[in-house]
Every structure is written in structure tokens, then in C-alpha cells.
Write a protein that holds these residues in place. Structure first.
Motif, PDB file in Angstrom:
ATOM      1  N   ALA A 157      66.576  20.831  36.798  1.00  0.00           N
ATOM      2  CA  ALA A 157      65.129  21.018  36.687  1.00  0.00           C
ATOM      3  C   ALA A 157      64.484  19.672  36.430  1.00  0.00           C
ATOM      4  N   TRP A 158      63.266  19.493  36.941  1.00  0.00           N
ATOM      5  CA  TRP A 158      62.502  18.271  36.707  1.00  0.00           C
ATOM      6  C   TRP A 158      61.237  18.651  35.963  1.00  0.00           C
ATOM      7  N   LEU A 159      60.793  17.749  35.074  1.00  0.00           N
ATOM      8  CA  LEU A 159      59.643  18.044  34.235  1.00  0.00           C
ATOM      9  C   LEU A 159      58.385  17.386  34.769  1.00  0.00           C
ATOM     10  N   ASP A 160      57.337  18.179  34.940  1.00  0.00           N
ATOM     11  CA  ASP A 160      56.059  17.633  35.382  1.00  0.00           C
ATOM     12  C   ASP A 160      55.089  17.756  34.214  1.00  0.00           C
ATOM     13  N   THR A 161      54.920  16.633  33.488  1.00  0.00           N
ATOM     14  CA  THR A 161      54.050  16.679  32.322  1.00  0.00           C
ATOM     15  C   THR A 161      52.591  16.477  32.701  1.00  0.00           C
ATOM     16  N   GLN A 162      52.361  16.101  33.963  1.00  0.00           N
ATOM     17  CA  GLN A 162      50.979  15.856  34.373  1.00  0.00           C
ATOM     18  C   GLN A 162      50.333  17.079  35.006  1.00  0.00           C
ATOM     19  N   ALA A 163      51.037  18.202  34.959  1.00  0.00           N
ATOM     20  CA  ALA A 163      50.471  19.425  35.542  1.00  0.00           C
ATOM     21  C   ALA A 163      49.277  19.868  34.712  1.00  0.00           C
ATOM     22  N   PRO A 164      48.263  20.461  35.364  1.00  0.00           N
ATOM     23  CA  PRO A 164      47.108  20.954  34.605  1.00  0.00           C
ATOM     24  C   PRO A 164      47.534  22.072  33.665  1.00  0.00           C
ATOM     25  N   GLY A 165      47.054  22.045  32.458  1.00  0.00           N
ATOM     26  CA  GLY A 165      47.468  23.102  31.525  1.00  0.00           C
ATOM     27  C   GLY A 165      48.706  22.652  30.782  1.00  0.00           C
ATOM     28  N   GLU A 166      49.790  23.331  31.006  1.00  0.00           N
ATOM     29  CA  GLU A 166      51.008  22.966  30.281  1.00  0.00           C
ATOM     30  C   GLU A 166      52.052  22.403  31.232  1.00  0.00           C
ATOM     31  N   PRO A 167      53.073  21.723  30.687  1.00  0.00           N
ATOM     32  CA  PRO A 167      54.118  21.135  31.534  1.00  0.00           C
ATOM     33  C   PRO A 167      54.789  22.191  32.411  1.00  0.00           C
ATOM     34  N   GLN A 168      55.150  21.757  33.630  1.00  0.00           N
ATOM     35  CA  GLN A 168      55.820  22.652  34.564  1.00  0.00           C
ATOM     36  C   GLN A 168      57.251  22.186  34.779  1.00  0.00           C
ATOM     37  N   TYR A 169      58.160  23.104  34.839  1.00  0.00           N
ATOM     38  CA  TYR A 169      59.563  22.792  35.073  1.00  0.00           C
ATOM     39  C   TYR A 169      59.895  23.201  36.512  1.00  0.00           C
ATOM     40  N   TRP A 170      60.158  22.187  37.343  1.00  0.00           N
ATOM     41  CA  TRP A 170      60.393  22.425  38.773  1.00  0.00           C
ATOM     42  C   TRP A 170      61.883  22.427  39.085  1.00  0.00           C
ATOM     43  N   LEU A 171      62.275  23.227  40.041  1.00  0.00           N
ATOM     44  CA  LEU A 171      63.661  23.226  40.499  1.00  0.00           C
ATOM     45  C   LEU A 171      63.751  22.533  41.857  1.00  0.00           C
ATOM     46  N   PRO A 172      64.362  21.347  41.882  1.00  0.00           N
ATOM     47  CA  PRO A 172      64.485  20.651  43.162  1.00  0.00           C
ATOM     48  C   PRO A 172      65.220  21.473  44.215  1.00  0.00           C
ATOM     49  N   ALA A 173      66.094  22.348  43.768  1.00  0.00           N
ATOM     50  CA  ALA A 173      66.819  23.193  44.722  1.00  0.00           C
ATOM     51  C   ALA A 173      65.858  24.025  45.554  1.00  0.00           C
ATOM     52  N   LEU A 174      64.664  24.257  45.019  1.00  0.00           N
ATOM     53  CA  LEU A 174      63.726  25.113  45.722  1.00  0.00           C
ATOM     54  C   LEU A 174      62.656  24.334  46.464  1.00  0.00           C
ATOM     55  N   PHE A 175      62.734  22.995  46.450  1.00  0.00           N
ATOM     56  CA  PHE A 175      61.768  22.211  47.214  1.00  0.00           C
ATOM     57  C   PHE A 175      62.157  22.293  48.673  1.00  0.00           C
ATOM     58  N   THR A 176      61.288  22.812  49.540  1.00  0.00           N
ATOM     59  CA  THR A 176      61.661  22.786  50.956  1.00  0.00           C
ATOM     60  C   THR A 176      61.162  21.528  51.627  1.00  0.00           C
ATOM     61  N   GLU A 177      60.182  20.889  51.012  1.00  0.00           N
ATOM     62  CA  GLU A 177      59.634  19.682  51.633  1.00  0.00           C
ATOM     63  C   GLU A 177      60.615  18.536  51.584  1.00  0.00           C
ATOM     64  N   LEU A 178      61.494  18.548  50.604  1.00  0.00           N
ATOM     65  CA  LEU A 178      62.399  17.426  50.453  1.00  0.00           C
ATOM     66  C   LEU A 178      63.346  17.277  51.639  1.00  0.00           C
ATOM     67  N   HIS A 179      63.422  18.296  52.461  1.00  0.00           N
ATOM     68  CA  HIS A 179      64.292  18.240  53.641  1.00  0.00           C
ATOM     69  C   HIS A 179      64.060  16.991  54.456  1.00  0.00           C
ATOM     70  N   SER A 180      62.752  16.705  54.680  1.00  0.00           N
ATOM     71  CA  SER A 180      62.463  15.642  55.633  1.00  0.00           C
ATOM     72  C   SER A 180      62.596  14.259  55.037  1.00  0.00           C
ATOM     73  N   GLN A 181      62.661  14.166  53.705  1.00  0.00           N
ATOM     74  CA  GLN A 181      62.757  12.834  53.116  1.00  0.00           C
ATOM     75  C   GLN A 181      64.160  12.583  52.592  1.00  0.00           C
ATOM     76  N   GLU A 182      64.602  11.384  52.705  1.00  0.00           N
ATOM     77  CA  GLU A 182      65.868  11.004  52.085  1.00  0.00           C
ATOM     78  C   GLU A 182      65.545  10.107  50.903  1.00  0.00           C
ATOM     79  N   ILE A 183      65.768  10.594  49.726  1.00  0.00           N
ATOM     80  CA  ILE A 183      65.465   9.787  48.536  1.00  0.00           C
ATOM     81  C   ILE A 183      66.770   9.364  47.882  1.00  0.00           C
ATOM     82  N   THR A 184      66.831   8.111  47.470  1.00  0.00           N
ATOM     83  CA  THR A 184      68.006   7.652  46.726  1.00  0.00           C
ATOM     84  C   THR A 184      67.826   8.054  45.259  1.00  0.00           C
ATOM     85  N   PRO A 185      68.911   8.053  44.506  1.00  0.00           N
ATOM     86  CA  PRO A 185      68.800   8.399  43.082  1.00  0.00           C
ATOM     87  C   PRO A 185      67.794   7.512  42.350  1.00  0.00           C
TER      88      PRO A 185
END
Lengths: 386, 258
Positions: free
Chosen positions: B222-250
Motif C-alpha cells: 500500500a502507498w500513502l497519499d497524505t495530500q488527499a483532500p480530507g484524510e489520508p488515502q491508502y492506495w494499492l498499487p496492485a490495483l492501478f491500471t494506469e501503471l501498465h503503460s509506464q515503466e517506473i524504476t524503484p
């Protein structure tokens, strides 16, 4: 291709997305058109195609226009395809990329696979006709034109008949296959019953069955894939096959292990060995069972299982505890390290790096700092200072 | 008085009787083994015949594969237990699944730094298909599930977590208990979850929610988004479909986190 209309690609209220697939090319009958690379979306109401490079280019055809569909298997240099036969476009159709077409069907080429799943879903949607129950905001192109109806009856009947024959043939093949499969399974079931009866005999007369016979029995179980009813293992571990395999592995893995600092995870070994084999691959269970025999066969490798359940193969000469001492030095030099950092520094896989650090911690050499930023290891000063 | 069962003679007689009984027992087992050996040969022939007619069906038709596997399971046979088994040798089912296992391992390893070792079954399927190239057979999600179940025995943490009608595939030996699983299922709907949502949907105390989310953060799932409006959001990269097209290094991934 003249059945398609331009669309925004947005789903209407009441319309649901069923499945989508990238890398699909559209063809007008046998002819290629400029719709080369797109995302194909199937909704409850329509088949939509959007260009991957230019998202503005988006076309759709209502599912009600589909007469029937058929599959074309992949070939050398050719992707798998679905052929979609369509009713003629009605006169009140929204404008689209083509005014006319000499074909009554289009082809969907699945350049990035996904054809099987898509075909299944498309068949379902065409059968269920959910668009009839869920009227959407957009005017649907219902084929009310009687002229078109008559044209349909003439041209397509011949094609439908041919396809019906082909379907019957395919169905016959499949049902024959299922029938043969059922008969085969009956015979296999007899083998299972027999093996249970033998196993019971063995249990009753403990130690009265010779070792030779036990080995034979286990190899029979292995051939059939029957779980050993006595020990509950599905592989009848300790068969001749696994012994031979263990010896082979010792030969194959010596150099790779040396190249990797004397230790490899079992998943790495599985990939390495099977990639090298190409054919007649090992099952994961084959590998585990062969590895379990390494020590007893006095081979120069051994299987080790860490507390976490991670399984590795080590050279006999490899001493993980010594490596831990070296790890402690590395961590001390840097002040502190995470498993990722350590792995990169030493040139190990993260999985094994983490196991080494955990072992060092278990032995009292390292302390952990577990926070949301990750797990970080420090030299254990408590031990040193006292 | 003649006492029965006592004395050297009685013992000797008893031993003889036992020995004879044992001998018979061994002979019985021997007979059955011989019978099994014969039946095994016959079965092998039957399977060969079946393979000559229907091997292609198994290769090309995922639905037939499912039927085949289900029938085997019903009678208590595991066609994938060993590459040395008849099923593998003659129907070639083994090679198909074991190779798939290798491909699954490789895809999961390549993406681990990004998703912490969690990936949706659908993304796994797409990437495996891509890696297999144009000329390889199609692979269904059922095929992947069976291959993954076999990989578990290798000890590197392969597992399946049911979420929203499909599965998340775990490929690291991280401990995920019921609490973690339930939060993952909650997060699946939008790709992220907040502490408030957990409290409201699951009726948990804040502390319990926090612990679960922290564990997922630590594991990199899980990744933490502290800049989300309201309260922090905990995102699951496993569920990002947009990341398909990008290759990001660690490194880039790390910089992307505030």
C-alpha cells in the motif's frame, strides 16, 4: 464496416462494461482498414473500438446488429480472430467512418491475445440480449426495416447453414472427447481404489512389505498422480525418480550456486532448471521432493527452510551463519540498512537478503526498526555495550 | 494339569503360526502389486489412445482443461503432481502448467518493487500473455489459478486472495491474515481506502484499522497519499491500471511518494 457509428465512447446510463481488450485490429471483411491498434470494449449494448494512439477516434456498433460470431484460431504470423457477421446498417444509423462496404462481416484480430475470454463474453451477451431489458439514453438501431429483413433472409441463410454444420461438427468432437474422457476417468478411478486397498494392506501389516515393494508401489502412485494413502503425500517421495533427479540437480546447480554466493531460493531453482530443460519440465513437487533427498544422498547441496517458510538450496560448503557475520560488518559500515538496500549492495535477491538479515537478528547481531517507512536493521548495540 | 499358552513349546508354536500368517500377508500384497502393475500398463495404453485423439483438445480448449482437471480431482488424481506422471508424459498437461509457473514467477518478480508482491489476476494474465508472444496458446484465468496453486509448495509465499469476484495473487512470504484480506477487499472497489471507510464499513476501532494499514505499507503493498483532500488515502498499487503503460524504476517510485 459501414455498420459502425462515431461515438464518444462514454457508456450510457443502463449500459455496463463487460470486458475490454487492448491490441485489437479491425478489418472490413477481408480488407485491412486504418483501425489497426485499439482497445475493444464489450458492453451490454455495444461493441466499441477506440484507437490506442488517438483516443478521439472511437466507433461502435450495437450488439443488436450482430447475426452471429465465429472464432478463427491463430496461425503462424497470424493472431487469433473473431469474425462478426452483421445485419445491414439501418437507414437511420448515426454517421460513421464508412458509408458503404462490400462485406457483411468484420474481423477482430487479437494481436495481444485475449480472444478466448472475449469470445466467451461476446457469445454470452449476444445470447442474453441484455440491451433489450435495459433501454439506454441513445436511440438503439433496431432493425425495423422490412426491406432489410428480406435481404437478411436471402444472403445470410447460406452462411448460417454452413456455420451450423461446422458448429455441429465441433460439438460432436467435443462431446466425443468428453465421452472418451469419462470412460478414461472410470478406469483411473479403478486404479485409485486398487491403490487404497494395497495401502490398507500395508498399514495392517506394518513392516511386512519389503522395501522393494514399497518402492514399486510409490512409483505406481507417482505415475498415476495418486496421493500416497499411507503418508498422504501426492508424490510418493523417495522414489527412484526423485533420487535420480536429486543427483541431476546436484550436477546442474553447482555452478549457478557458486555464481550466486552459494545460495538460491527454490523458486529461482525452479525457473533455472525448467528454462534449461525446455521440455519434460519438473513439477514444483518434483523439485521439492528431489531436494528433500539431497542431504540423505550425501550430495554437495542441501535444502534449507527458513522460519518464514522460504526454501533455499545451499552448497554444503556454504555457511549462512558466516555470511551473517559479513552482513553485520556491512550493516555496521553503513549505519543501518533495509533489505532492499542490502540486496543491492551485496548483489543478492531481496528475498534472500531479507532472510539473511532476519537470521542475523535471530542470532542477536542486528536490531530492527519497524516503521511505515520499512523494515530497517541496525547493529545490535545492546549486545556489544554489555 | 495341562496349562495352555505357557511354556517354550506354546511360544514356539505361536511364533510359527505368526510367521505363516505374515508370509501369507506378504503374498497377498505381492499379488495385488502385480495386479496393479498390469492394470497400470493397460491404463497407460488407454491414456495413449485418448491422447492420440484428444491431445489437441486439451491444448487448445481451456474449458476442456477445466473439465479434465475437475474430473481428476473428483476421483482423487492429481495430473500435475509430477512431470513423470502419465498425464504429463502423454497429454502434455504438465509442461503447459509448469512453464506457466515459470512465467508467473518472472512477472511477479519484475513487478514486486512496484506493487509489494500483490497483483490482480487480470493484470497477471495480460502480462503473461504478452510475454508468451503471438504463437503461444491462449491462457485462461483458470489455468493461472491452477499453476499458482502448484507454486505454493516452493515456499516463496505464493497465494491467492479473493477480492471482488476475482483474486489478488500474492508472491511474497508476507503474513496476511483475515484482517488484511478484508481491508484489501474493501480497497478493491476504488483502488484505495481510508481509515474512516474501514471504521464505517467494518465497524472496527481506529487502532485496528491503523495496524492493518501500517502492515500493508511496510510490506510495500500500500502507498500513502497524505495530500488527499480530507484524510489520508491508502492506495494499492496492485490495483492501478494506469501503471501498465509506464515503466517506473524503484528510485522513481520512491521519489513519487511524498
Amino acid at each position: 464496416m459501414d455498420r459502425f457509428s462515431w461515438t464518444t465512447g462514454l457508456l450510457e446510463i443502463g449500459e455496463t462494461l463487460v470486458v475490454q481488450q487492448r491490441g485489437v485490429r479491425l478489418s472490413d471483411g477481408e480488407e485491412k482498414v486504418k483501425f489497426d491498434s485499439g482497445v475493444l470494449l464489450l458492453s451490454t449494448h455495444r461493441l466499441i473500438w477506440r484507437d490506442q494512439k488517438n483516443h478521439e477516434c472511437c466507433i461502435a456498433v450495437p450488439l443488436s446488429q450482430v447475426v452471429f460470431i465465429e472464432e478463427q484460431a491463430a496461425g503462424i504470423g497470424k493472431s487469433a480472430k473473431i469474425v462478426v457477421h452483421l445485419h445491414p446498417a439501418s437507414s437511420n444509423k448515426e454517421p460513421g467512418p464508412f458509408q458503404s462496404s462490400k462485406y457483411s462481416y468484420i474481423k477482430l484480430s487479437f494481436k495481444e491475445h485475449g480472444q478466448i475470454e472475449f469470445y466467451r463474453r461476446l457469445s454470452e451477451e449476444i445470447t442474453q440480449r441484455r440491451w433489450e431489458n435495459m433501454p439506454t439514453g441513445q436511440a438503439m438501431q433496431v432493425n425495423k426495416d422490412p426491406q432489410a429483413g428480406r435481404v437478411r433472409a436471402v444472403g445470410i441463410v447460406g452462411i448460417e447453414r454452413k456455420l451450423e454444420e461446422k458448429r455441429k461438427e465441433t460439438d460432436k468432437n467435443i462431446s466425443e472427447a468428453f465421452e472418451d474422457l469419462s470412460k478414461l476417468m472410470e478406469k483411473a478411478k479403478e486404479m485409485v481404489e486398487l491403490s487404497k486397498s494395497i495401502a490398507n494392506k500395508i498399514k495392517e501389516k506394518q513392516g511386512d512389505i519389503t522395501e522393494d515393494e514399497t518402492i514399486r508401489f510409490k512409483s505406481y502412485l507417482l505415475s498415476m498422480g495418486i496421493a500416497n494413502p499411507v503418508t498422504r503425500e501426492t508424490y510418493g517421495s523417495g522414489t527412484q525418480y526423485h533420487m535420480q533427479l536429486a543427483k541431476q540437480l546436484a550436477g546442474i546447480l553447482q555452478t549457478p550456486l557458486e555464481e550466486r554466493g552459494g545460495i538460491m531460493s527454490l523458486t529461482e531453482v525452479y525457473c533455472l532448471v525448467n528454462r534449461a530443460r525446455g521440455l519434460e519440465l519438473l513439477s514444483p513437487e518434483d523439485l521439492v521432493n528431489a531436494c528433500k533427498m539431497l542431504e540423505s544422498l550425501k550430495l554437495p547441496l542441501r535444502l534449507r527452510i527458513f522460519d518464514s517458510g522460504v526454501m533455499v538450496i545451499e552448497l554444503q560448503s556454504h555457511n549462512e551463519e558466516e555470511m551473517v557475520a559479513a552482513a553485520l560488518e556491512t550493516v555496521s559500515e553503513k549505519g543501518s540498512l533495509t533489505a532492499d538496500e542490502f540486496a543491492k549492495l551485496v548483489g543478492m535477491s531481496v528475498l534472500l537478503a531479507k532472510e539473511r538479515l532476519l537470521l542475523a537478528e535471530k542470532m542477536g547481531h542486528l536490531c530492527r526498526d519497524d516503521s511505515v517507512e520499512g523494515l530497517r536493521f541496525y547493529p545490535n548495540l545492546f549486545l556489544r555495550k554489555s | 494339569m495341562h496349562r495352555r499358552g505357557v511354556g517354550a513349546g506354546a511360544i514356539a508354536r505361536r511364533k510359527l503360526a505368526e510367521a505363516k500368517y505374515k508370509e501369507r500377508g506378504t503374498v497377498l500384497a505381492e499379488d495385488q502389486l502385480a495386479q496393479m502393475s498390469k492394470q497400470l500398463d493397460m491404463f497407460r495404453t488407454n491414456l495413449e489412445e485418448f491422447a492420440s485423439k484428444h491431445k489437441q483438445e486439451i491444448r487448445k480448449n481451456p474449458q476442456f482443461r477445466v473439465q479434465f482437471q475437475d474430473m481428476c480431482a473428483t476421483i482423487g488424481v492429481d495430473p500435475l503432481a509430477s512431470g513423470k506422471g502419465f498425464w504429463s508424459e502423454m497429454l502434455g498437461v504438465g509442461d503447459f502448467y509448469y512453464e506457466l509457473g515459470v512465467q508467473i514467477i518472472e512477472v511477479c518478480l519484475a513487478l514486486k518493487h512496484r506493487n509489494g508482491g500483490l497483483i490482480t489476476l487480470q493484470e497477471l494474465q495480460q502480462r503473461v500473455l504478452k510475454g508468451r508472444g503471438k504463437f503461444a496458446q491462449d491462457v485462461s484465468q483458470d489455468d493461472l489459478l491452477r499453476a499458482i496453486k502448484k507454486l505454493k509448495v516452493l515456499g516463496s509465499g505464493f497465494g491467492l486472495i479473493p477480492v471482488g469476484g476475482t483474486f489478488l495473487v500474492q508472491s511474497v512470504p508476507a503474513e496476511l491474515n483475515m484482517d488484511h484480506t478484508v481491508v484489501l477487499q474493501l480497497a478493491e472497489k476504488k483502488g484505495f481506502v481510508t481509515i474512516t471507510e474501514i471504521r464505517e464499513s467494518l465497524r472496527w476501532e481506529t487502532e485496528r484499522a491503523r495496524q492493518v494499514l501500517e502492515h500493508l505499507l511496510k510490506e510495500g503493498m500500500a502507498w500513502l497519499d497524505t495530500q488527499a483532500p480530507g484524510e489520508p488515502q491508502y492506495w494499492l498499487p496492485a490495483l492501478f491500471t494506469e501503471l501498465h503503460s509506464q515503466e517506473i524504476t524503484p528510485e522513481e517510485a520512491k521519489e513519487a511518494i511524498p
